[in-house]
Design an enzyme around this catalytic site. Structure first.
Site, PDB file in Angstrom:
ATOM      1  N   GLY A  10       1.170 -15.829 -13.861  1.00 62.92           N
ATOM      2  CA  GLY A  10       1.434 -15.107 -12.659  1.00 62.92           C
ATOM      3  C   GLY A  10       1.734 -13.757 -13.128  1.00 62.92           C
ATOM      4  O   GLY A  10       2.755 -13.349 -14.159  1.00 62.92           O
ATOM      5  N   GLN A  11       2.450 -12.798 -12.114  1.00 61.41           N
ATOM      6  CA  GLN A  11       3.373 -11.943 -12.236  1.00 61.41           C
ATOM      7  C   GLN A  11       4.602 -12.497 -12.518  1.00 61.41           C
ATOM      8  O   GLN A  11       5.245 -11.320 -13.812  1.00 61.41           O
ATOM      9  CB  GLN A  11       3.655 -11.323 -10.313  1.00 61.41           C
ATOM     10  CG  GLN A  11       2.146 -11.066 -10.013  1.00 61.41           C
ATOM     11  CD  GLN A  11       3.210  -9.862  -8.945  1.00 61.41           C
ATOM     12  OE1 GLN A  11       3.305  -8.763  -9.152  1.00 61.41           O
ATOM     13  NE2 GLN A  11       2.723 -10.234  -7.114  1.00 61.41           N
ATOM     14  N   ILE A  36       0.865 -28.691 -12.493  1.00 59.12           N
ATOM     15  CA  ILE A  36       2.104 -29.598 -11.471  1.00 59.12           C
ATOM     16  C   ILE A  36       1.771 -30.422 -10.556  1.00 59.12           C
ATOM     17  O   ILE A  36       3.094 -31.326 -10.553  1.00 59.12           O
ATOM     18  CB  ILE A  36       2.979 -28.244 -11.291  1.00 59.12           C
ATOM     19  CG1 ILE A  36       2.670 -27.528 -10.272  1.00 59.12           C
ATOM     20  CG2 ILE A  36       2.874 -27.289 -12.641  1.00 59.12           C
ATOM     21  CD1 ILE A  36       3.948 -26.641  -9.982  1.00 59.12           C
ATOM     22  N   ALA A  59       2.926 -21.075  -8.698  1.00 60.93           N
ATOM     23  CA  ALA A  59       3.144 -21.375  -7.091  1.00 60.93           C
ATOM     24  C   ALA A  59       2.274 -21.240  -6.300  1.00 60.93           C
ATOM     25  O   ALA A  59       0.734 -19.985  -6.820  1.00 60.93           O
ATOM     26  CB  ALA A  59       4.419 -20.142  -6.616  1.00 60.93           C
ATOM     27  N   THR A  61       0.239 -18.981  -3.399  1.00 65.45           N
ATOM     28  CA  THR A  61       1.327 -17.774  -3.153  1.00 65.45           C
ATOM     29  C   THR A  61       0.448 -16.866  -1.694  1.00 65.45           C
ATOM     30  O   THR A  61       0.501 -15.864  -1.030  1.00 65.45           O
ATOM     31  CB  THR A  61       1.925 -16.207  -3.751  1.00 65.45           C
ATOM     32  OG1 THR A  61       0.590 -16.110  -5.113  1.00 65.45           O
ATOM     33  CG2 THR A  61       2.693 -17.236  -4.589  1.00 65.45           C
ATOM     34  N   ASP A 101      11.482 -15.745   0.857  1.00 69.86           N
ATOM     35  CA  ASP A 101      12.028 -15.216   1.703  1.00 69.86           C
ATOM     36  C   ASP A 101      12.328 -16.033   2.603  1.00 69.86           C
ATOM     37  O   ASP A 101      12.423 -15.403   4.017  1.00 69.86           O
ATOM     38  CB  ASP A 101      12.784 -13.492   1.644  1.00 69.86           C
ATOM     39  CG  ASP A 101      11.406 -12.422   1.243  1.00 69.86           C
ATOM     40  OD1 ASP A 101      10.302 -13.582   0.541  1.00 69.86           O
ATOM     41  OD2 ASP A 101      11.136 -11.546   2.348  1.00 69.86           O
ATOM     42  N   TYR A 124       3.461 -21.231   4.166  1.00 70.97           N
ATOM     43  CA  TYR A 124       3.361 -20.946   3.526  1.00 70.97           C
ATOM     44  C   TYR A 124       5.319 -20.978   3.087  1.00 70.97           C
ATOM     45  O   TYR A 124       6.251 -21.285   1.897  1.00 70.97           O
ATOM     46  CB  TYR A 124       3.646 -19.924   3.134  1.00 70.97           C
ATOM     47  CG  TYR A 124       4.386 -19.586   1.923  1.00 70.97           C
ATOM     48  CD1 TYR A 124       4.008 -19.467   0.143  1.00 70.97           C
ATOM     49  CD2 TYR A 124       5.018 -17.906   1.525  1.00 70.97           C
ATOM     50  CE1 TYR A 124       4.297 -18.498  -0.707  1.00 70.97           C
ATOM     51  CE2 TYR A 124       6.277 -17.629   0.513  1.00 70.97           C
ATOM     52  CZ  TYR A 124       4.675 -17.785  -0.598  1.00 70.97           C
ATOM     53  OH  TYR A 124       6.172 -17.328  -1.850  1.00 70.97           O
ATOM     54  N   LYS A 128       7.523 -24.029   0.291  1.00 72.49           N
ATOM     55  CA  LYS A 128       9.199 -23.698  -0.383  1.00 72.49           C
ATOM     56  C   LYS A 128       9.934 -23.981   0.277  1.00 72.49           C
ATOM     57  O   LYS A 128      10.822 -23.871  -1.085  1.00 72.49           O
ATOM     58  CB  LYS A 128       8.404 -21.412  -0.581  1.00 72.49           C
ATOM     59  CG  LYS A 128       7.528 -20.969  -0.654  1.00 72.49           C
ATOM     60  CD  LYS A 128       6.640 -21.849  -1.928  1.00 72.49           C
ATOM     61  CE  LYS A 128       8.555 -20.604  -3.166  1.00 72.49           C
ATOM     62  NZ  LYS A 128       7.441 -21.018  -4.574  1.00 72.49           N
ATOM     63  N   TRP A 149       8.533  -9.633  -2.151  1.00 66.78           N
ATOM     64  CA  TRP A 149       7.841  -8.222  -2.087  1.00 66.78           C
ATOM     65  C   TRP A 149       7.670  -8.405  -3.714  1.00 66.78           C
ATOM     66  O   TRP A 149       8.133  -7.550  -3.896  1.00 66.78           O
ATOM     67  CB  TRP A 149       8.122  -7.141  -1.304  1.00 66.78           C
ATOM     68  CG  TRP A 149       8.804  -7.609   0.277  1.00 66.78           C
ATOM     69  CD1 TRP A 149       8.954  -8.756   0.803  1.00 66.78           C
ATOM     70  CD2 TRP A 149       8.719  -6.519   1.068  1.00 66.78           C
ATOM     71  NE1 TRP A 149       9.300  -8.396   2.182  1.00 66.78           N
ATOM     72  CE2 TRP A 149       8.847  -7.037   2.354  1.00 66.78           C
ATOM     73  CE3 TRP A 149       8.992  -5.042   0.908  1.00 66.78           C
ATOM     74  CZ2 TRP A 149       9.203  -6.694   3.330  1.00 66.78           C
ATOM     75  CZ3 TRP A 149       9.315  -4.789   2.265  1.00 66.78           C
ATOM     76  CH2 TRP A 149       8.766  -4.751   3.847  1.00 66.78           C
TER      77      TRP A 149
END
Length: 289
Positions: A10-11, A36, A59, A61, A101, A124, A128, A149
């Site tokens: 991922g990022q 996981i 995650a 997302t 957030d 979502y 989280k 973001w």
């Protein structure tokens, strides 16, 4: 020192791996290498690797898709987080976990602090939040970092989407009544590694933190900055960006209108400054597909 990174494709996972100090032993696993949601697989992996730190960058997302497949979303974001925390507790590792957030409703008129009451609007966001709670209940040696973001050179994100659309459109309509802090994944990765450094040097700053980019902006304002840099670097021509209300761009999942996060606590504890997201866009060409 051995560090396990989950969700390494991922990022944030990719940004972490490329920034790891040369003298750290890094084990980076993607979802095919470690599911996981499989507790036995998680426990066996931690037993075999014996990491000192576990960074969970795995995650679910897909915010809108989560409304249609909540079980999968909760399985990864809540149950997977719990599995990693329980494994970390059993094998005496510290767990660092990335949250969002979107645990907030957005009704507050100023940036959220860590002790504001969460009130997620989406599947979502709820998943989280429950992941955060599962970690806190399972293992005292945890760091949870809420961010927002996220964008990077990798995967799918707002910056890359804007550049792709900008190559085929002369006009775009972008939501202009949701406020937040764009966060460069490289800066988030750097913050997580700085926290580990601080813990290694004796800090006992376990707990919950916010880390995002500043200044706060709307999605339309974010897009404006992206295209200014793209025009400056001769990547796109001039594009007209029209600001619209959230009601004009309906989505399955509700988003908070204000998801700005106060980052004072992470600075006071670890001397970590917010992400400078505008500077991260200076070399805009690296976000091209």
């Amino acid at each position: 020192m051995r560090v396990l990174v989950t969700g390494c494709d991922g990022q944030v996972g990719r940004s972490l791996v490329e920034r790891m100090p040369a003298n750290w032993e890094v084990v980076a696993l993607n979802k095919r290498q470690l599911d996981i949601t499989d507790r036995n697989a998680v426990l066996k992996t931690l037993q075999d690797i014996k990491p000192k730190y576990v960074i969970n960058a795995a995650a679910y997302t897909l915010v809108d898709k989560a409304e249609d497949e909540p079980s999968k979303c909760f399985s990864i974001n809540r149950d997977g987080a719990r599995n990693l925390a329980l494994g970390s507790q059993k094998f005496n590792a510290v767990i660092l976990h990335i949250s969002t957030d979107y645990v907030y409703s957005g009704r507050k008129n100023e940036p959220y602090i860590e002790f504001d009451t969460p009130e997620p609007l989406s599947v979502y966001g709820k998943s989280k939040l429950e992941g955060e709670l599962a970690i806190a209940e399972s293992h005292s040696k945890h760091i949870i970092v809420r961010t927002s973001w996220v964008f990077s050179e990798y995967g799918s994100n707002f910056v890359k989407t804007m550049l792709r659309l900008g190559s085929t459109h002369q006009e775009l309509s972008i939501v202009d009544d949701q406020f937040g802090g764009p966060t460069y994944a490289g800066d988030l990765a750097g913050a997580l590694l700085s926290i580990i450094d601080s813990l290694e040097n004796g800090s006992l700053g376990y707990g919950l933190y916010h880390f995002t980019g500043t200044p706060a902006v709307t999605w339309r304002g974010f897009a404006d900055t992206v295209f200014k840099q793209a025009i400056k670097n001769d990547i796109t021509g001039r594009i007209e960006i029209k600001g619209i209300a959230t009601s004009q761009y309906p989505t399955k999942a509700k988003r908070p209108s204000n998801s700005c996060l106060c980052c004072d606590k992470i600075y006071q504890t670890f001397s970590i400054k917010p992400s400078d997201w505008k500077s991260a866009l200076n070399d805009i060409s690296k976000y091209m597909e």
